[in-house]
Motif scaffolding. Structure first.
Motif, mmCIF file in Angstrom:
data_model
loop_
_atom_site.group_PDB
_atom_site.id
_atom_site.type_symbol
_atom_site.label_atom_id
_atom_site.label_comp_id
_atom_site.label_asym_id
_atom_site.label_seq_id
_atom_site.Cartn_x
_atom_site.Cartn_y
_atom_site.Cartn_z
ATOM 1 N N VAL A 1 1.130 -1.061 0.447
ATOM 2 C CA VAL A 1 -0.131 0.252 0.007
ATOM 3 C C VAL A 1 0.956 1.551 0.157
ATOM 4 N N CYS A 2 0.653 2.051 -0.560
ATOM 5 C CA CYS A 2 1.250 3.886 -0.156
ATOM 6 C C CYS A 2 1.035 4.458 0.359
ATOM 7 N N GLY A 3 2.249 4.582 0.693
ATOM 8 C CA GLY A 3 2.602 5.529 2.129
ATOM 9 C C GLY A 3 0.918 6.886 1.948
ATOM 10 N N LYS A 4 0.885 7.599 0.472
ATOM 11 C CA LYS A 4 0.613 8.549 0.823
ATOM 12 C C LYS A 4 -0.557 8.567 0.260
ATOM 13 N N CYS A 5 -1.462 7.885 -1.292
ATOM 14 C CA CYS A 5 -2.439 7.699 -1.869
ATOM 15 C C CYS A 5 -3.183 6.763 -1.216
ATOM 16 N N ARG A 6 -2.387 5.509 -0.447
ATOM 17 C CA ARG A 6 -3.181 4.603 -0.040
ATOM 18 C C ARG A 6 -3.667 3.515 -1.110
ATOM 19 N N SER A 7 -3.103 3.940 -2.405
ATOM 20 C CA SER A 7 -3.338 2.772 -3.525
ATOM 21 C C SER A 7 -2.526 1.494 -2.723
ATOM 22 N N GLN A 8 -3.700 0.260 -3.530
ATOM 23 C CA GLN A 8 -2.797 -0.566 -3.161
ATOM 24 C C GLN A 8 -2.389 -1.990 -4.424
ATOM 25 N N PHE A 9 -1.519 -2.733 -4.442
ATOM 26 C CA PHE A 9 -0.745 -3.179 -4.451
ATOM 27 C C PHE A 9 -0.459 -4.998 -4.701
ATOM 28 N N ASP A 10 -0.433 -5.399 -5.912
ATOM 29 C CA ASP A 10 0.040 -6.945 -5.816
ATOM 30 C C ASP A 10 1.746 -7.397 -5.553
ATOM 31 N N MET A 11 1.422 -8.047 -4.420
ATOM 32 C CA MET A 11 2.444 -8.154 -4.121
ATOM 33 C C MET A 11 4.160 -9.014 -5.338
ATOM 34 N N ASP A 12 3.512 -9.388 -6.042
ATOM 35 C CA ASP A 12 3.753 -10.930 -7.470
ATOM 36 C C ASP A 12 3.881 -9.872 -8.188
ATOM 37 N N THR A 13 3.154 -8.914 -8.602
ATOM 38 C CA THR A 13 2.610 -8.231 -10.267
ATOM 39 C C THR A 13 3.143 -6.608 -10.182
ATOM 40 N N GLY A 14 2.819 -5.739 -9.065
ATOM 41 C CA GLY A 14 3.258 -4.908 -8.894
ATOM 42 C C GLY A 14 2.147 -3.782 -8.837
ATOM 43 N N TYR A 15 0.893 -4.643 -10.162
ATOM 44 C CA TYR A 15 -0.071 -4.153 -10.530
ATOM 45 C C TYR A 15 -0.746 -3.669 -9.165
ATOM 46 N N SER A 16 -1.124 -2.453 -9.297
ATOM 47 C CA SER A 16 -2.562 -1.510 -8.269
ATOM 48 C C SER A 16 -3.762 -2.511 -8.872
ATOM 49 N N PHE A 17 -4.599 -2.220 -8.130
ATOM 50 C CA PHE A 17 -5.667 -2.690 -8.055
ATOM 51 C C PHE A 17 -7.313 -1.922 -7.244
ATOM 52 N N SER A 18 -6.331 -0.738 -6.228
ATOM 53 C CA SER A 18 -7.374 0.211 -6.039
ATOM 54 C C SER A 18 -5.990 1.467 -5.641
ATOM 55 N N GLY A 19 -7.393 2.270 -5.707
ATOM 56 C CA GLY A 19 -6.574 3.713 -5.127
ATOM 57 C C GLY A 19 -6.404 5.243 -6.599
ATOM 58 N N ALA A 20 -5.794 5.918 -6.655
ATOM 59 C CA ALA A 20 -5.417 6.923 -7.465
ATOM 60 C C ALA A 20 -4.732 5.509 -8.668
#
Length: 136
Positions: free
Chosen positions: A70-89
């Motif tokens: 999770v991004c500490g600033k915008c709170r975007s969430q990322f998959d741990m093995d692909t780095g793909y963001s599935f939510s947030g900015a």
């Protein structure tokens, strides 16, 4: 074959966890600058990413439950093995992936140019030489 740069031993990254490091990378002028990276692990698979959110360049960390990054600033969430963001900015974008190779029990980075760390001052606001990232 590309040169391998040892980052850590495999046992230093917990299964289902992530660990951050700050390496030195040359800038356009040839000087060394801090370069935060992140190594994640799922089973025997290791993944590497630049530790910078694609939305705001803030560093990412594990969520409290240890399920994703999770991004500490915008709170975007990322998959741990692909780095793909599935939510947030940053939804639909990915962390910049790095080539990680496991060699004789070491997690290594390859395919990048690193700078000598001499003269790289990491004691100021740039960050520490190594950052432990946990889900706790």
């Amino acid at each position: 074959m590309d040169e391998l740069f040892v980052i850590c031993s495999t046992f230093e990254v917990d299964d289902g966890g992530a660990r951050g490091f700050v390496l030195a990378r040359p800038d356009e002028a040839g000087s060394s600058k801090p370069w935060p990276i992140l190594v994640t692990r799922k089973g025997n698979n290791f993944y590497g990413f630049e530790n910078a959110c694609p939305n705001d360049a803030a560093q990412v960390d594990m969520d409290n439950e240890g399920n994703f990054l999770v991004c500490g600033k915008c709170r975007s969430q990322f998959d741990m093995d692909t780095g793909y963001s599935f939510s947030g900015a940053s939804q639909g974008k990915s962390l910049t992936a790095l080539r990680v190779v496991v060699d004789e029990g070491d997690v290594c980075l390859t395919g990048v140019k690193l700078a000598e760390e001499d003269g790289l001052n990491l004691d100021d606001s740039e960050g520490a030489p190594e950052v432990m990232i946990t889900g706790d």
